[in-house]
Design an enzyme around this catalytic site. Sequence first.
Site, PDB file in Angstrom:
ATOM      1  N   ASN A   1       0.729  -1.208  -0.064  1.00  0.00           N
ATOM      2  CA  ASN A   1      -0.007  -0.082   0.080  1.00  0.00           C
ATOM      3  C   ASN A   1       0.732   1.219  -0.031  1.00  0.00           C
ATOM      4  O   ASN A   1       1.924   1.156   0.685  1.00  0.00           O
ATOM      5  CB  ASN A   1      -1.042  -0.020   1.251  1.00  0.00           C
ATOM      6  CG  ASN A   1      -1.767   1.303   1.271  1.00  0.00           C
ATOM      7  OD1 ASN A   1      -2.569   1.395   0.271  1.00  0.00           O
ATOM      8  ND2 ASN A   1      -1.775   1.820   2.563  1.00  0.00           N
TER       9      ASN A   1
ATOM     10  N   HIS B   1       1.090   5.182   1.058  1.00  0.00           N
ATOM     11  CA  HIS B   1       0.220   6.022   1.824  1.00  0.00           C
ATOM     12  C   HIS B   1       0.914   7.453   1.952  1.00  0.00           C
ATOM     13  O   HIS B   1       2.297   7.497   1.898  1.00  0.00           O
ATOM     14  CB  HIS B   1       0.318   5.632   3.647  1.00  0.00           C
ATOM     15  CG  HIS B   1      -0.542   6.459   4.295  1.00  0.00           C
ATOM     16  ND1 HIS B   1      -1.685   6.602   4.115  1.00  0.00           N
ATOM     17  CD2 HIS B   1      -0.093   7.384   5.154  1.00  0.00           C
ATOM     18  CE1 HIS B   1      -2.416   7.413   5.265  1.00  0.00           C
ATOM     19  NE2 HIS B   1      -1.214   8.036   5.790  1.00  0.00           N
TER      20      HIS B   1
ATOM     21  N   SER C   1       4.806   6.733   1.959  1.00  0.00           N
ATOM     22  CA  SER C   1       5.274   5.506   2.687  1.00  0.00           C
ATOM     23  C   SER C   1       4.912   4.051   1.909  1.00  0.00           C
ATOM     24  O   SER C   1       3.492   4.400   1.404  1.00  0.00           O
ATOM     25  CB  SER C   1       5.000   5.249   4.249  1.00  0.00           C
ATOM     26  OG  SER C   1       5.355   6.371   5.041  1.00  0.00           O
TER      27      SER C   1
ATOM     28  N   ASP D   1      -3.236   0.919   7.195  1.00  0.00           N
ATOM     29  CA  ASP D   1      -2.004   1.711   7.222  1.00  0.00           C
ATOM     30  C   ASP D   1      -0.955   0.993   8.349  1.00  0.00           C
ATOM     31  O   ASP D   1      -0.233   1.969   9.120  1.00  0.00           O
ATOM     32  CB  ASP D   1      -2.126   2.955   7.550  1.00  0.00           C
ATOM     33  CG  ASP D   1      -2.867   3.637   6.346  1.00  0.00           C
ATOM     34  OD1 ASP D   1      -3.815   4.442   6.595  1.00  0.00           O
ATOM     35  OD2 ASP D   1      -3.027   3.108   5.156  1.00  0.00           O
TER      36      ASP D   1
HETATM   37  C1  GRF Z   1      -2.984   9.465  -3.024  1.00  0.00           C
HETATM   38  O1  GRF Z   1      -2.374  10.412  -1.988  1.00  0.00           O
HETATM   39  C2  GRF Z   1      -2.760   8.050  -2.146  1.00  0.00           C
HETATM   40  O2  GRF Z   1      -1.697   7.780  -1.489  1.00  0.00           O
HETATM   41  C3  GRF Z   1      -3.954   8.220  -1.320  1.00  0.00           C
HETATM   42  O3  GRF Z   1      -5.194   8.461  -2.309  1.00  0.00           O
HETATM   43  C4  GRF Z   1      -4.472   9.729  -3.029  1.00  0.00           C
HETATM   44  C5  GRF Z   1      -5.033   9.508  -4.758  1.00  0.00           C
HETATM   45  O4  GRF Z   1      -4.476   8.595  -5.134  1.00  0.00           O
HETATM   46  N1  GRF Z   1      -4.472   6.817  -0.884  1.00  0.00           N
HETATM   47  P1  GRF Z   1      -4.645   8.217  -6.661  1.00  0.00           P
HETATM   48  O5  GRF Z   1      -4.306   9.459  -7.484  1.00  0.00           O
HETATM   49  O6  GRF Z   1      -6.015   7.646  -6.916  1.00  0.00           O
HETATM   50  O7  GRF Z   1      -3.554   7.292  -6.896  1.00  0.00           O
END
Ligand code: GRF
Length: 206
Positions: free
Chosen positions: A100, A102, A134, A143
Amino acid sequence: MSQRLAVFVSGRGSNLESLLKGLAGHSTGTVVLVVSDRVGAPALDHARSAHIPTATVEADDGTGQLEILAAHAVDWIVLAGYLKRVPKAVVAHYRNRILNIHPALLPRHGGPGMYGLRVHEAVLTAGDTESGASVHLVDEEYDHGPVVAQRRVRVEPEDTPASLARRVLAAEHALLSEVVIAAVEGRLRTEDDRAWIEGANCLSAE
Ligand code: GRF
């Protein structure tokens, strides 16, 4: 033999898009499936444009997810902007093979409800002078699994949650490809509750 990846998404899919670019030309890892809990997730359009099979599956007891993962002979799962908790049955089946991304330096600013701008608001409210991305192994909690690698960014005095989010997102994109490539190349190591990339400077600076 190329490792087969499933990417789980819920939102716009910038991490998915970045990962597909990062894996291009790397024969060791192939995204064979994109799964979302949301029928209309824009990230699914990225998958379709790349001619990757998609599936919309409820995050219930994991039966539906395990069926579709088995049907595509998936080796690794990557959560890229995925907002649901992974069912226990899926975590158990893919122990130490679910990654994952984060948008903070775990264990700080993680856990239930900590996603999107809320994370960056918490970083600014806490007065942190740095933040970052991370990648961790997924266990039964949000997380919570062992952090594999982090990429740090500065927090600037004039930062807003949105400006910090942009800086962290760039770090996420770089870090996710770096860790996934290492994992499919067999360089991800785990021992007890620790995980790391063999031979990497795990706190790669921004
Ligand atoms: C990102 O910051 C990710 O870490 C979080 O959601 C945000 C958008 O991610 N979980 P994405 O553009 O959909 O990949």
